[in-house]
Design a protein around this motif. Structure first.
Motif, short mmCIF file in Angstrom:
data_model
loop_
_atom_site.label_atom_id
_atom_site.label_comp_id
_atom_site.label_asym_id
_atom_site.label_seq_id
_atom_site.Cartn_x
_atom_site.Cartn_y
_atom_site.Cartn_z
N LEU A 93 0.83 -1.21 0.00
CA LEU A 93 0.00 0.00 0.00
C LEU A 93 0.85 1.26 0.00
CD1 LEU A 93 -2.83 -1.01 2.53
CD2 LEU A 93 -2.86 -1.09 0.02
N ALA A 94 2.04 1.19 0.62
CA ALA A 94 2.93 2.35 0.64
C ALA A 94 3.43 2.70 -0.76
CB ALA A 94 4.12 2.09 1.56
N GLN A 95 3.39 1.72 -1.66
CA GLN A 95 3.79 1.96 -3.06
C GLN A 95 2.63 2.42 -3.92
OE1 GLN A 95 5.99 -1.30 -4.78
NE2 GLN A 95 7.30 -1.58 -2.99
N GLY A 96 1.47 2.60 -3.30
CA GLY A 96 0.29 3.06 -4.03
C GLY A 96 -0.35 1.98 -4.89
N LYS A 97 -0.12 0.71 -4.53
CA LYS A 97 -0.67 -0.40 -5.31
C LYS A 97 -1.76 -1.11 -4.53
CE LYS A 97 3.77 -1.17 -7.66
NZ LYS A 97 4.86 -2.13 -7.93
N SER A 98 -2.60 -1.84 -5.26
CA SER A 98 -3.64 -2.63 -4.60
C SER A 98 -3.01 -3.89 -4.02
CB SER A 98 -4.74 -3.00 -5.59
OG SER A 98 -4.22 -3.85 -6.62
N TYR A 99 -3.58 -4.37 -2.93
CA TYR A 99 -3.01 -5.53 -2.24
C TYR A 99 -3.99 -6.69 -2.23
CZ TYR A 99 -1.56 -8.54 1.63
OH TYR A 99 -1.21 -9.62 2.39
N ARG A 100 -3.44 -7.90 -2.39
CA ARG A 100 -4.24 -9.11 -2.22
C ARG A 100 -3.36 -10.20 -1.60
NH1 ARG A 100 -5.83 -13.59 -5.32
NH2 ARG A 100 -4.83 -12.84 -7.23
N TYR A 101 -3.99 -11.02 -0.77
CA TYR A 101 -3.28 -12.10 -0.08
C TYR A 101 -3.92 -13.44 -0.45
CZ TYR A 101 -2.80 -15.39 3.85
OH TYR A 101 -2.62 -16.51 4.62
N ASP A 102 -3.09 -14.42 -0.76
CA ASP A 102 -3.57 -15.77 -1.07
C ASP A 102 -2.85 -16.79 -0.20
OD1 ASP A 102 -5.39 -15.13 -3.02
OD2 ASP A 102 -4.05 -15.52 -4.70
N CYS A 132 2.28 -18.68 1.60
CA CYS A 132 1.34 -17.61 1.28
C CYS A 132 1.92 -16.72 0.17
CB CYS A 132 1.06 -16.73 2.50
SG CYS A 132 0.88 -17.62 4.05
N MET A 133 1.04 -16.13 -0.62
CA MET A 133 1.48 -15.19 -1.65
C MET A 133 0.87 -13.82 -1.39
SD MET A 133 3.31 -14.61 -4.27
CE MET A 133 3.74 -16.29 -4.75
N HIS A 134 1.71 -12.80 -1.45
CA HIS A 134 1.26 -11.41 -1.34
C HIS A 134 1.38 -10.80 -2.73
CE1 HIS A 134 1.47 -11.60 3.12
NE2 HIS A 134 2.49 -12.41 2.88
N LEU A 135 0.31 -10.18 -3.20
CA LEU A 135 0.29 -9.63 -4.56
C LEU A 135 0.11 -8.12 -4.53
CD1 LEU A 135 -1.67 -12.47 -4.59
CD2 LEU A 135 -1.09 -12.19 -7.00
N ALA A 136 0.76 -7.44 -5.48
CA ALA A 136 0.62 -6.00 -5.67
C ALA A 136 0.09 -5.77 -7.08
CB ALA A 136 1.96 -5.30 -5.48
N GLU A 138 -2.15 -7.35 -8.46
CA GLU A 138 -2.34 -8.71 -8.98
C GLU A 138 -1.07 -9.36 -9.51
OE1 GLU A 138 -5.16 -10.42 -8.50
OE2 GLU A 138 -5.76 -8.61 -7.41
N ILE A 139 0.08 -8.79 -9.21
CA ILE A 139 1.36 -9.38 -9.59
C ILE A 139 2.05 -9.88 -8.32
CG2 ILE A 139 3.65 -8.93 -10.57
CD1 ILE A 139 2.33 -6.76 -12.29
N PRO A 140 2.59 -11.11 -8.31
CA PRO A 140 3.27 -11.61 -7.10
C PRO A 140 4.32 -10.63 -6.60
CG PRO A 140 2.98 -13.40 -8.66
CD PRO A 140 2.56 -12.14 -9.38
N PHE A 141 4.20 -10.28 -5.34
CA PHE A 141 5.09 -9.30 -4.72
C PHE A 141 6.07 -9.98 -3.77
CE2 PHE A 141 5.97 -6.34 -1.18
CZ PHE A 141 6.49 -5.24 -1.87
N CYS A 142 5.57 -11.01 -3.07
CA CYS A 142 6.40 -11.67 -2.06
C CYS A 142 5.81 -13.03 -1.74
CB CYS A 142 6.43 -10.79 -0.81
SG CYS A 142 7.16 -11.57 0.63
N LEU A 143 6.67 -14.05 -1.69
CA LEU A 143 6.28 -15.39 -1.27
C LEU A 143 6.67 -15.56 0.20
CD1 LEU A 143 5.32 -18.33 -1.88
CD2 LEU A 143 7.70 -18.84 -2.50
N GLU A 144 5.71 -15.95 1.00
CA GLU A 144 5.94 -16.15 2.44
C GLU A 144 5.86 -17.64 2.77
OE1 GLU A 144 3.75 -15.09 6.72
OE2 GLU A 144 3.34 -13.86 4.93
N GLU A 145 6.92 -18.16 3.40
CA GLU A 145 6.97 -19.55 3.85
C GLU A 145 7.24 -19.52 5.35
OE1 GLU A 145 9.06 -22.01 0.43
OE2 GLU A 145 9.95 -20.01 0.61
N ARG A 146 6.34 -20.08 6.13
CA ARG A 146 6.40 -19.87 7.58
C ARG A 146 6.04 -21.15 8.35
NH1 ARG A 146 5.55 -15.30 10.98
NH2 ARG A 146 5.10 -13.97 9.16
#
Length: 243
Positions: A93-102, A132-136, A138-146
């Motif tokens: 959101l700080a980059q002014g993009k839409s966010y989605r979490y999968d 988990c995938m975080h998208l900006a 609708e483009i993959p922004f970060c892959l989270e493995e936890r």
């Protein structure tokens, strides 16, 4: 038991006792902890032993020592570290993009050998594992493995993490006393490249973080960012004087 061993055990008991009260919420932010003289009488030890324990708690960011006032409990959700515990959503959101979490995958399984390294977990220890995938936009922004330790966080066994990502959920549910960050560069293997929609072998920035509560692992997470779209930025102020 030798004199040094006695002082060491008392020092650990004082530190653990105060830490437990803070992390359990029994002593909320702003609470004034007993003076060093009071703690010395309570534990039957010297002021020097008490001062050592209190100094370590101040360095860990659990309390603030103020001259003529004493020591008070600090808010545990507001961290003083440059690399703070944060939500990837805020980065997007700080980059002014839409966010989605999968949520890509959730399971409860035995800990792996690699995960056990430095985590203090036994070979038969079971963990809640998440991808988990975080998208900006609708483009993959970060892959989270936890992985999450259900011994410390039993609520994780019933939380699906389908609607909320792990970071804000953990911040809401579990106070932590210590964290470790590790930042490195790497190349995407086939599986991570497919998740991030980048070429196999593409450069990535990797941030790993482990947090503990009272010496027990809370979570270990690996964030993988495509290097081409990542900027690491931190804004901070000089740390306030502790004395």
């Amino acid at each position: 038991m030798s004199e040094s061993e006695t002082k060491g055990s008392l020092h650990e008991a004082i530190r653990s006792g105060i830490e437990d009260k803070i992390l359990s919420g029994a002593w909320p932010p702003g609470h004034r902890i007993p003076s060093e003289l009071e703690l010395g009488r309570q534990y039957g030890c010297s002021r020097m032993t008490v001062s050592k324990a209190v100094t370590e708690l101040a360095r860990a960011g659990l309390i603030l020592r103020k001259r003529k006032i004493g020591s008070v409990v600090l808010p545990q959700r507001s961290q003083n570290a440059i690399l703070e515990i944060h939500d990837v959503r805020d980065e997007v959101l700080a980059q002014g993009k839409s966010y989605r979490y999968d949520l890509l995958e959730r399971s409860e399984r035995a800990v792996t050998t690699a995960e056990r390294k430095g985590a203090g977990l036994g070979a038969r220890h079971r963990v809640v594992a998440l991808r988990c995938m975080h998208l900006a936009d609708e483009i993959p922004f970060c892959l989270e493995e936890r992985i999450i330790n259900p011994v410390v966080v039993p609520e994780a066994r019933t939380e699906e993490f389908a609607r909320i990502s792990p970071s804000p959920w953990l911040i809401e549910h579990v106070p932590w006393s210590e964290a470790e960050h590790r930042i490195s560069a790497g190349n995407a293997d086939a599986a991570r490249a497919a998740d991030l929609r980048i070429a196999k072998g593409a450069a990535c920035l990797i941030i790993e973080r482990r947090t503990w509560k009272l010496g027990m692992l809370v979570t270990h997470v690996r964030f993988t960012y495509p290097a081409s779209g990542f900027v690491l930025q931190a804004r901070f102020k000089p740390r306030a004087t502790q004395e």
